[in-house]
Scaffold this motif. Structure first.
Motif, PDB file in Angstrom:
ATOM      1  N   GLN A  84      34.045  32.608  50.481  1.00 12.43           N
ATOM      2  CA  GLN A  84      33.463  33.945  50.592  1.00 12.43           C
ATOM      3  C   GLN A  84      31.964  33.926  50.844  1.00 12.43           C
ATOM      4  N   LEU A  85      31.352  32.737  50.879  1.00 10.85           N
ATOM      5  CA  LEU A  85      29.905  32.627  51.012  1.00 10.85           C
ATOM      6  C   LEU A  85      29.571  31.390  51.838  1.00 10.85           C
ATOM      7  N   HIS A  86      28.591  31.525  52.743  1.00 11.30           N
ATOM      8  CA  HIS A  86      28.193  30.403  53.591  1.00 11.30           C
ATOM      9  C   HIS A  86      26.885  29.769  53.150  1.00 11.30           C
ATOM     10  N   PHE A  87      25.952  30.573  52.642  1.00 11.33           N
ATOM     11  CA  PHE A  87      24.665  30.061  52.172  1.00 11.33           C
ATOM     12  C   PHE A  87      24.440  30.554  50.750  1.00 11.33           C
ATOM     13  N   ALA A  88      24.408  29.628  49.808  1.00 13.41           N
ATOM     14  CA  ALA A  88      24.179  29.978  48.408  1.00 13.41           C
ATOM     15  C   ALA A  88      22.708  29.814  48.074  1.00 13.41           C
ATOM     16  N   ALA A  89      22.243  30.587  47.110  1.00 11.24           N
ATOM     17  CA  ALA A  89      20.849  30.503  46.669  1.00 11.24           C
ATOM     18  C   ALA A  89      20.823  30.462  45.146  1.00 11.24           C
ATOM     19  N   GLY A  90      19.925  29.658  44.619  1.00 11.54           N
ATOM     20  CA  GLY A  90      19.823  29.575  43.163  1.00 11.54           C
ATOM     21  C   GLY A  90      18.960  28.398  42.764  1.00 11.54           C
ATOM     22  N   GLY A  91      19.085  28.016  41.505  1.00  5.73           N
ATOM     23  CA  GLY A  91      18.314  26.903  40.985  1.00  5.73           C
ATOM     24  C   GLY A  91      18.821  25.563  41.496  1.00  5.73           C
ATOM     25  N   THR A  92      17.988  24.547  41.365  1.00  7.14           N
ATOM     26  CA  THR A  92      18.349  23.218  41.845  1.00  7.14           C
ATOM     27  C   THR A  92      19.543  22.642  41.089  1.00  7.14           C
ATOM     28  N   GLY A  93      19.690  22.986  39.811  1.00 11.25           N
ATOM     29  CA  GLY A  93      20.799  22.454  39.021  1.00 11.25           C
ATOM     30  C   GLY A  93      22.161  22.765  39.602  1.00 11.25           C
ATOM     31  N   PRO A  94      22.509  24.039  39.791  1.00 11.50           N
ATOM     32  CA  PRO A  94      23.802  24.376  40.395  1.00 11.50           C
ATOM     33  C   PRO A  94      23.988  23.782  41.790  1.00 11.50           C
ATOM     34  N   ALA A  95      22.907  23.698  42.560  1.00 18.22           N
ATOM     35  CA  ALA A  95      23.005  23.131  43.904  1.00 18.22           C
ATOM     36  C   ALA A  95      23.389  21.653  43.845  1.00 18.22           C
ATOM     37  N   PHE A  96      22.754  20.901  42.952  1.00 19.34           N
ATOM     38  CA  PHE A  96      23.024  19.469  42.876  1.00 19.34           C
ATOM     39  C   PHE A  96      24.393  19.184  42.256  1.00 19.34           C
ATOM     40  N   ILE A  97      24.841  20.066  41.390  1.00 22.23           N
ATOM     41  CA  ILE A  97      26.189  19.913  40.840  1.00 22.23           C
ATOM     42  C   ILE A  97      27.225  20.017  41.956  1.00 22.23           C
ATOM     43  N   TRP A  99      26.624  19.505  45.182  1.00 26.95           N
ATOM     44  CA  TRP A  99      26.406  18.314  46.022  1.00 26.95           C
ATOM     45  C   TRP A  99      27.220  17.143  45.488  1.00 26.95           C
ATOM     46  N   ASP A 100      27.206  16.974  44.186  1.00 24.92           N
ATOM     47  CA  ASP A 100      27.892  15.863  43.544  1.00 24.92           C
ATOM     48  C   ASP A 100      29.412  15.991  43.644  1.00 24.92           C
ATOM     49  N   ARG A 101      29.912  17.199  43.463  1.00 26.07           N
ATOM     50  CA  ARG A 101      31.362  17.402  43.381  1.00 26.07           C
ATOM     51  C   ARG A 101      32.052  17.495  44.736  1.00 26.07           C
ATOM     52  N   THR A 102      31.280  17.664  45.804  1.00 26.63           N
ATOM     53  CA  THR A 102      31.906  17.893  47.121  1.00 26.63           C
ATOM     54  C   THR A 102      31.619  16.774  48.116  1.00 26.63           C
ATOM     55  N   ARG A 103      31.257  15.618  47.625  1.00 29.43           N
ATOM     56  CA  ARG A 103      30.860  14.539  48.531  1.00 29.43           C
ATOM     57  C   ARG A 103      32.022  14.026  49.375  1.00 29.43           C
ATOM     58  N   SER A 104      33.258  14.260  48.929  1.00 24.55           N
ATOM     59  CA  SER A 104      34.415  13.776  49.675  1.00 24.55           C
ATOM     60  C   SER A 104      35.108  14.874  50.472  1.00 24.55           C
ATOM     61  N   ASN A 105      34.588  16.116  50.396  1.00 25.66           N
ATOM     62  CA  ASN A 105      35.235  17.192  51.154  1.00 25.66           C
ATOM     63  C   ASN A 105      34.217  18.121  51.815  1.00 25.66           C
ATOM     64  N   ARG A 313      25.740  14.714  34.099  1.00 23.48           N
ATOM     65  CA  ARG A 313      26.043  15.949  34.829  1.00 23.48           C
ATOM     66  C   ARG A 313      26.352  15.666  36.293  1.00 23.48           C
ATOM     67  N   LEU A 314      25.810  14.576  36.821  1.00 24.37           N
ATOM     68  CA  LEU A 314      26.119  14.134  38.177  1.00 24.37           C
ATOM     69  C   LEU A 314      26.741  12.743  38.103  1.00 24.37           C
ATOM     70  N   LYS A 315      27.870  12.548  38.766  1.00 26.06           N
ATOM     71  CA  LYS A 315      28.497  11.234  38.808  1.00 26.06           C
ATOM     72  C   LYS A 315      27.784  10.321  39.793  1.00 26.06           C
ATOM     73  N   ASN A 316      27.244  10.919  40.851  1.00 29.38           N
ATOM     74  CA  ASN A 316      26.566  10.155  41.890  1.00 29.38           C
ATOM     75  C   ASN A 316      25.059  10.266  41.710  1.00 29.38           C
ATOM     76  N   ARG A 317      24.373   9.150  41.902  1.00 30.00           N
ATOM     77  CA  ARG A 317      22.923   9.133  41.682  1.00 30.00           C
ATOM     78  C   ARG A 317      22.182   9.118  43.016  1.00 30.00           C
ATOM     79  N   PRO A 318      21.415  10.137  43.312  1.00 28.80           N
ATOM     80  CA  PRO A 318      20.615  10.116  44.544  1.00 28.80           C
ATOM     81  C   PRO A 318      19.466   9.119  44.404  1.00 28.80           C
ATOM     82  N   GLU A 319      19.195   8.400  45.468  1.00 31.21           N
ATOM     83  CA  GLU A 319      18.108   7.412  45.442  1.00 31.21           C
ATOM     84  C   GLU A 319      16.865   7.920  46.162  1.00 31.21           C
ATOM     85  N   ALA A 320      17.006   9.023  46.890  1.00 26.93           N
ATOM     86  CA  ALA A 320      15.871   9.645  47.587  1.00 26.93           C
ATOM     87  C   ALA A 320      16.142  11.140  47.684  1.00 26.93           C
ATOM     88  N   TRP A 321      15.087  11.921  47.787  1.00 26.68           N
ATOM     89  CA  TRP A 321      15.294  13.372  47.867  1.00 26.68           C
ATOM     90  C   TRP A 321      16.083  13.748  49.117  1.00 26.68           C
TER      91      TRP A 321
END
Length: 335
Positions: A84-97, A99-105, A313-321
Motif C-alpha cells: 500500500q506504500l512505495h516510499f516510507a518516511a520515519g526514523g532510522t530505526g524502523p528503516a534499518f529494521i 533493511w535487515d528483514r528484507t535482504r532476501s526479497n 535488533r539487526l541480524k545483518n551488520r552493515p560495514e559502511a553507510w
C-alpha cells in the motif's frame, strides 16, 4: 538452409520485441508523511507538487501522486510490506529494521536522509535530572516505543551508562504515544507520564512550559549531528519504476535545496501545512538552528545501525553507510 532459417527466426523475434510496447511504470506512486518539522522536505514536495512536476518531466504526467499519513515508521513499514506504500518516511530505526528483514526479497534501502536534528528527553519532574534518577514507577512517552529512533537513542545511552548487557533497563518505562499526544500527556501528567522523548517542534513547545527541563540530548549520545529521519523504498519498486523513483528523488533534492535557501518561506509553508497550529518565528528558529540540517546525506547512521546489530535488533551488520542506502546516494559525503 539451417543458417538461413535461424537468421529468419532471429529476425522475427527481434521484430516482435521491437513492436511490443515498453513496460509501463506504475500508474500511482504512494508516499508517506508524518508529523514534525523534520519532515519539512516532504511537506514542501506535497505543497509545491514537486513530484508531479518531475514525473511530468520524465514523461509520466499521468502518474497519480498520493500522500498517506502515518504516526510511526513501523506503521509505514507495515503499509509498505502490504503493497500500500512505495516510499516510507520515519526514523532510522524502523528503516534499518526493514533493511535487515528484507535482504532476501524486497531489499529495502534508504532513498535519502531527510533531516538531522537533536531529539530531547524532557521532563516536568524536578527529581529527574539524569537517567540514574528514573525508577520503575516513572513513565516516558515516545512515538513507536520499542522500535522508534528514540527507543534506540535511549538504549544507547543506557548501554553507555550501565553496559550493553543492560540496554533494556529502561524499556519498561516506555509508553507508546504519538509525539503530540505524548507532549499533552506529560504536561497534564495523565497516566503517570512526566517525561517524553520527542522531536521538534514538540520539544520546543514543551520547554516553553514552566518546570520542563532537558534530561538527555540525542546529539550527546551520538557524538554530534546524526540523521534523525529518512526516506526508504524497496529495490523492487526502484528497479521496476526507475523514472518514478528518479522523479521522487529529484523532487526531494529540490525541496531540500529550497528549504536551505528560503528558511522563512519554508517556515510559513510548514505553519500553513499544519493549519496554523505553530508560530512562524519559532519554526524558522528551528530550521535555522545550527544543530538542524536538511540534507540528503546520511550522518552517523553507521554507528547507530551497528549498535542495533550489537543488541540483536539487526541480524545483518552493515560495514559502511552505503550498505544501507541505494547507489544513487553513494557519491555524497555520508557517515
Amino acid at each position: 538452409m539451417r543458417n538461413t532459417l535461424l537468421a529468419a527466426a532471429m529476425a522475427l523475434i527481434c521484430g516482435i520485441a521491437a513492436a511490443l510496447p515498453a513496460r509501463a511504470e506504475t500508474g500511482e506512486v504512494v508516499l508517506a508523511r508524518q508529523f514534525g518539522i523534520g519532515y519539512l522536505p516532504l511537506a514542501v514536495m506535497h505543497n509545491q507538487q514537486l513530484v508531479e512536476r518531475h514525473l511530468a518531466e520524465a514523461g509520466l504526467a499521468d502518474t497519480k501522486v498520493t500522500w498517506s499519513r502515518f504516526a510511526t515508521g513501523s506503521a509505514a513499514n507495515d503499509a509498505m510490506l502490504s503493497g500500500q506504500l512505495h516510499f516510507a518516511a520515519g526514523g532510522t530505526g524502523p528503516a534499518f529494521i526493514l533493511w535487515d528483514r528484507t535482504r532476501s526479497n524486497w531489499r529495502v534501502h534508504g532513498v535519502a536522509a531527510l533531516s538531522s536534528m537533536p531529539n530531547l528527553l524532557v521532563s516536568t519532574d524536578p527529581r529527574l535530572q539524569s537517567l540514574s534518577d528514573f525508577t520503575d514507577t516513572d513513565r516516558i512517552a515516545m512515538a513507536g516505543a520499542g522500535s522508534s529512533v528514540q527507543t534506540i537513542y535511549l538504549q544507547m545511552a543506557v548501554s553507555a551508562k550501565w553496559g550493553i548487557e543492560n540496554f533494556e533497563k529502561l524499556n519498561s518505562l516506555m509508553v507508546n504515544l504519538p509525539h503530540p499526544e505524548g507532549l499533552n500527556a506529560m504536561l497534564s501528567g495523565s497516566g503517570g507520564i512526566k517525561s517524553t522523548f520527542t522531536t521538534p517542534p514538540f520539544q520546543q513547545q514543551s520547554l516553553k512550559n514552566e518546570g520542563v527541563h532537558v534530561v538527555l540530548n540525542s546529539y550527546d549520545i551520538m557524538g554530534g549531528e546524526n540523521t534523525f529521519l529518512m526516506l526508504w523504498a524497496t529495490d523492487r519498486f526502484r528497479t521496476e519504476n526507475p523514472k518514478t523513483f528518479g522523479a521522487v528523488l529529484a523532487a526531494l533534492r529540490e525541496a531540500t535545496d529550497w528549504i536551505n535557501a528560503n528558511p522563512r518561506k519554508a517556515a510559513e509553508l510548514y505553519v500553513a501545512d499544519a493549519a496554523g497550529a505553530e508560530d512562524v518565528d519559532q519554526v524558522e528558529a528551528i530550521i535555522t538552528d545550527p544543530q538542524t540540517t536538511f540534507t540528503l546525506a546520511p550522518r552517523r547512521v553507521l554507528p547507530y545501525a551497528q549498535f542495533m546489530n550489537d543488541i540483536g535488533r539487526l541480524k545483518n551488520r552493515p560495514e559502511a553507510w552505503t550498505d544501507l542506502f541505494f547507489p544513487e546516494l553513494h557519491d555524497l559525503d555520508g557517515s
